[in-house]
Scaffold this motif. Structure first.
Motif, PDB file in Angstrom:
ATOM      1  N   ASN A  77       3.692  -9.877 -13.659  1.00  0.00           N
ATOM      2  CA  ASN A  77       4.995  -9.640 -13.027  1.00  0.00           C
ATOM      3  C   ASN A  77       4.898  -8.591 -11.921  1.00  0.00           C
ATOM      4  OD1 ASN A  77       6.064 -11.468 -14.814  1.00  0.00           O
ATOM      5  ND2 ASN A  77       7.506 -10.064 -15.768  1.00  0.00           N
ATOM      6  N   THR A  78       3.886  -8.705 -11.097  1.00  0.00           N
ATOM      7  CA  THR A  78       3.618  -7.704 -10.074  1.00  0.00           C
ATOM      8  C   THR A  78       3.354  -8.340  -8.720  1.00  0.00           C
ATOM      9  OG1 THR A  78       2.724  -6.202 -11.757  1.00  0.00           O
ATOM     10  CG2 THR A  78       2.239  -5.698  -9.467  1.00  0.00           C
ATOM     11  N   LEU A  79       3.952  -7.753  -7.715  1.00  0.00           N
ATOM     12  CA  LEU A  79       3.771  -8.122  -6.315  1.00  0.00           C
ATOM     13  C   LEU A  79       2.959  -7.024  -5.644  1.00  0.00           C
ATOM     14  CD1 LEU A  79       4.750  -9.876  -3.798  1.00  0.00           C
ATOM     15  CD2 LEU A  79       6.605  -8.203  -3.615  1.00  0.00           C
ATOM     16  N   TYR A  80       2.116  -7.417  -4.694  1.00  0.00           N
ATOM     17  CA  TYR A  80       1.271  -6.447  -4.006  1.00  0.00           C
ATOM     18  C   TYR A  80       1.417  -6.586  -2.497  1.00  0.00           C
ATOM     19  CZ  TYR A  80      -1.031  -6.403  -8.559  1.00  0.00           C
ATOM     20  OH  TYR A  80      -1.296  -6.325  -9.918  1.00  0.00           O
ATOM     21  N   LEU A  81       1.092  -5.493  -1.803  1.00  0.00           N
ATOM     22  CA  LEU A  81       0.957  -5.530  -0.348  1.00  0.00           C
ATOM     23  C   LEU A  81      -0.214  -4.634   0.028  1.00  0.00           C
ATOM     24  CD1 LEU A  81       2.146  -6.622   2.322  1.00  0.00           C
ATOM     25  CD2 LEU A  81       3.410  -4.461   2.502  1.00  0.00           C
ATOM     26  N   GLN A  82      -1.269  -5.253   0.543  1.00  0.00           N
ATOM     27  CA  GLN A  82      -2.429  -4.510   1.015  1.00  0.00           C
ATOM     28  C   GLN A  82      -2.208  -4.190   2.485  1.00  0.00           C
ATOM     29  OE1 GLN A  82      -5.235  -3.471  -0.711  1.00  0.00           O
ATOM     30  NE2 GLN A  82      -5.810  -2.403   1.166  1.00  0.00           N
ATOM     31  N   LEU A  83      -2.245  -2.915   2.797  1.00  0.00           N
ATOM     32  CA  LEU A  83      -2.048  -2.445   4.169  1.00  0.00           C
ATOM     33  C   LEU A  83      -3.365  -1.893   4.683  1.00  0.00           C
ATOM     34  CD1 LEU A  83       1.223  -0.371   3.521  1.00  0.00           C
ATOM     35  CD2 LEU A  83       1.089  -2.717   4.330  1.00  0.00           C
ATOM     36  N   ASN A  84      -3.893  -2.503   5.742  1.00  0.00           N
ATOM     37  CA  ASN A  84      -5.138  -2.051   6.346  1.00  0.00           C
ATOM     38  C   ASN A  84      -4.901  -1.664   7.800  1.00  0.00           C
ATOM     39  OD1 ASN A  84      -6.611  -2.641   3.983  1.00  0.00           O
ATOM     40  ND2 ASN A  84      -6.918  -4.761   4.653  1.00  0.00           N
ATOM     41  N   GLY A  85      -5.776  -0.832   8.333  1.00  0.00           N
ATOM     42  CA  GLY A  85      -5.650  -0.441   9.727  1.00  0.00           C
ATOM     43  C   GLY A  85      -4.305   0.162  10.052  1.00  0.00           C
ATOM     44  N   LEU A  86      -3.844   1.066   9.189  1.00  0.00           N
ATOM     45  CA  LEU A  86      -2.496   1.595   9.360  1.00  0.00           C
ATOM     46  C   LEU A  86      -2.372   2.393  10.648  1.00  0.00           C
ATOM     47  CD1 LEU A  86      -1.728   2.450   5.669  1.00  0.00           C
ATOM     48  CD2 LEU A  86      -0.329   0.994   7.133  1.00  0.00           C
ATOM     49  N   GLU A  87      -1.222   2.244  11.267  1.00  0.00           N
ATOM     50  CA  GLU A  87      -0.898   2.928  12.512  1.00  0.00           C
ATOM     51  C   GLU A  87       0.307   3.824  12.277  1.00  0.00           C
ATOM     52  OE1 GLU A  87      -0.083  -0.404  14.987  1.00  0.00           O
ATOM     53  OE2 GLU A  87      -2.170  -1.095  15.026  1.00  0.00           O
ATOM     54  N   THR A  88       0.492   4.800  13.153  1.00  0.00           N
ATOM     55  CA  THR A  88       1.629   5.708  12.969  1.00  0.00           C
ATOM     56  C   THR A  88       2.952   4.949  12.942  1.00  0.00           C
ATOM     57  OG1 THR A  88       1.663   6.133  15.344  1.00  0.00           O
ATOM     58  CG2 THR A  88       0.438   7.688  13.957  1.00  0.00           C
ATOM     59  N   GLU A  89       2.990   3.830  13.643  1.00  0.00           N
ATOM     60  CA  GLU A  89       4.216   3.030  13.685  1.00  0.00           C
ATOM     61  C   GLU A  89       4.501   2.317  12.362  1.00  0.00           C
ATOM     62  OE1 GLU A  89       2.689   3.832  17.639  1.00  0.00           O
ATOM     63  OE2 GLU A  89       1.759   2.863  15.905  1.00  0.00           O
ATOM     64  N   ASP A  90       3.536   2.297  11.469  1.00  0.00           N
ATOM     65  CA  ASP A  90       3.731   1.664  10.160  1.00  0.00           C
ATOM     66  C   ASP A  90       4.384   2.607   9.155  1.00  0.00           C
ATOM     67  OD1 ASP A  90       0.523   0.194  10.629  1.00  0.00           O
ATOM     68  OD2 ASP A  90       2.469  -0.812  10.841  1.00  0.00           O
ATOM     69  N   ALA A  91       4.541   3.861   9.513  1.00  0.00           N
ATOM     70  CA  ALA A  91       5.176   4.813   8.607  1.00  0.00           C
ATOM     71  C   ALA A  91       6.618   4.400   8.351  1.00  0.00           C
ATOM     72  CB  ALA A  91       5.135   6.208   9.205  1.00  0.00           C
ATOM     73  N   ALA A  92       6.957   4.246   7.077  1.00  0.00           N
ATOM     74  CA  ALA A  92       8.285   3.751   6.715  1.00  0.00           C
ATOM     75  C   ALA A  92       8.443   3.778   5.202  1.00  0.00           C
ATOM     76  CB  ALA A  92       8.470   2.314   7.204  1.00  0.00           C
ATOM     77  N   MET A  93       9.671   3.546   4.764  1.00  0.00           N
ATOM     78  CA  MET A  93       9.916   3.244   3.363  1.00  0.00           C
ATOM     79  C   MET A  93       9.717   1.749   3.194  1.00  0.00           C
ATOM     80  SD  MET A  93      10.771   4.799   0.532  1.00  0.00           S
ATOM     81  CE  MET A  93      11.887   6.176   0.816  1.00  0.00           C
ATOM     82  N   TYR A  94       8.898   1.364   2.227  1.00  0.00           N
ATOM     83  CA  TYR A  94       8.603  -0.038   1.980  1.00  0.00           C
ATOM     84  C   TYR A  94       9.320  -0.482   0.711  1.00  0.00           C
ATOM     85  CZ  TYR A  94       5.075  -0.200   5.636  1.00  0.00           C
ATOM     86  OH  TYR A  94       4.433  -0.190   6.851  1.00  0.00           O
ATOM     87  N   TYR A  95      10.059  -1.579   0.843  1.00  0.00           N
ATOM     88  CA  TYR A  95      10.837  -2.121  -0.268  1.00  0.00           C
ATOM     89  C   TYR A  95      10.342  -3.518  -0.629  1.00  0.00           C
ATOM     90  CZ  TYR A  95      14.304   1.363   1.237  1.00  0.00           C
ATOM     91  OH  TYR A  95      14.943   2.515   1.596  1.00  0.00           O
ATOM     92  N   CYS A  96      10.339  -3.831  -1.902  1.00  0.00           N
ATOM     93  CA  CYS A  96      10.176  -5.221  -2.316  1.00  0.00           C
ATOM     94  C   CYS A  96      11.550  -5.773  -2.666  1.00  0.00           C
ATOM     95  CB  CYS A  96       9.214  -5.357  -3.484  1.00  0.00           C
ATOM     96  SG  CYS A  96       9.722  -4.583  -5.025  1.00  0.00           S
ATOM     97  N   ALA A  97      11.681  -7.059  -2.489  1.00  0.00           N
ATOM     98  CA  ALA A  97      12.969  -7.699  -2.730  1.00  0.00           C
ATOM     99  C   ALA A  97      12.749  -9.102  -3.256  1.00  0.00           C
ATOM    100  CB  ALA A  97      13.808  -7.726  -1.461  1.00  0.00           C
ATOM    101  N   LYS A  98      13.711  -9.558  -4.042  1.00  0.00           N
ATOM    102  CA  LYS A  98      13.674 -10.882  -4.651  1.00  0.00           C
ATOM    103  C   LYS A  98      14.637 -11.788  -3.889  1.00  0.00           C
ATOM    104  CE  LYS A  98      15.792 -12.704  -8.881  1.00  0.00           C
ATOM    105  NZ  LYS A  98      17.143 -12.831  -8.308  1.00  0.00           N
ATOM    106  N   ARG A  99      14.178 -13.008  -3.646  1.00  0.00           N
ATOM    107  CA  ARG A  99      15.032 -13.948  -2.931  1.00  0.00           C
ATOM    108  C   ARG A  99      15.703 -14.921  -3.892  1.00  0.00           C
ATOM    109  NH1 ARG A  99      13.323 -18.198   1.885  1.00  0.00           N
ATOM    110  NH2 ARG A  99      15.121 -19.558   1.651  1.00  0.00           N
ATOM    111  N   ALA A 100      16.993 -15.125  -3.710  1.00  0.00           N
ATOM    112  CA  ALA A 100      17.746 -16.145  -4.439  1.00  0.00           C
ATOM    113  C   ALA A 100      18.603 -16.893  -3.435  1.00  0.00           C
ATOM    114  CB  ALA A 100      18.619 -15.509  -5.512  1.00  0.00           C
ATOM    115  N   SER A 101      18.506 -18.222  -3.420  1.00  0.00           N
ATOM    116  CA  SER A 101      19.172 -19.051  -2.401  1.00  0.00           C
ATOM    117  C   SER A 101      18.725 -18.562  -1.034  1.00  0.00           C
ATOM    118  CB  SER A 101      20.682 -18.979  -2.571  1.00  0.00           C
ATOM    119  OG  SER A 101      21.055 -19.471  -3.834  1.00  0.00           O
ATOM    120  N   ASN A 102      19.614 -18.130  -0.184  1.00  0.00           N
ATOM    121  CA  ASN A 102      19.249 -17.689   1.156  1.00  0.00           C
ATOM    122  C   ASN A 102      19.450 -16.211   1.365  1.00  0.00           C
ATOM    123  OD1 ASN A 102      18.487 -20.245   2.123  1.00  0.00           O
ATOM    124  ND2 ASN A 102      20.631 -20.811   2.338  1.00  0.00           N
TER     125      ASN A 102
END
Length: 117
Positions: A77-102
């Motif tokens: 029950n786990t989602l992942y995001l591998q971030l490589n080659g990070l740039e200063t512009e990638d600095a942010a709060m990262y959220y996961c979200a579930k999709r239902a319908s649209n």
């Protein structure tokens, strides 16, 4: 109660890597497409990646396709995001979200990625 809990954020130097995780509970994890969305300070929400229910299909904006990789482990029950080659512009709060319908109908609290030397 549907819950999504992100982890794995932190401080990394430009060019570095991080692996974000999102643990889901309270719903049939393997029956929903999942998304990563980020928000940089003072900016709006930006879609980062998406994955279908079994992980066979993944989607990215062109600007992130070569550096980010989304994946999921339905047994955990786990989602992942591998971030490589990070740039200063990638600095942010990262959220996961579930999709239902649209719509993205459930969100985590976010994990903060800071990119700085």
């Amino acid at each position: 109660e549907v819950q999504l809990v992100e982890s794995g954020g932190g401080l990394v130097q430009p060019g570095g890597s991080l692996r974000l995780s999102c643990s889901g509970s309270g719903f049939a994890f393997n029956q929903f497409a999942l998304y990563w969305v980020r928000q940089a300070p003072g900016k709006g929400l930006e879609w980062v990646s998406a994955i279908d229910t079994d992980g066979e299909e993944t989607y990215y904006p062109d600007s992130m396709k070569s550096r980010f990789t989304i994946s999921r482990d339905n047994a955990k029950n786990t989602l992942y995001l591998q971030l490589n080659g990070l740039e200063t512009e990638d600095a942010a709060m990262y959220y996961c979200a579930k999709r239902a319908s649209n719509a993205l109908d459930a969100w985590g609290q976010g994990t903060l990625v800071t990119v700085s030397s």
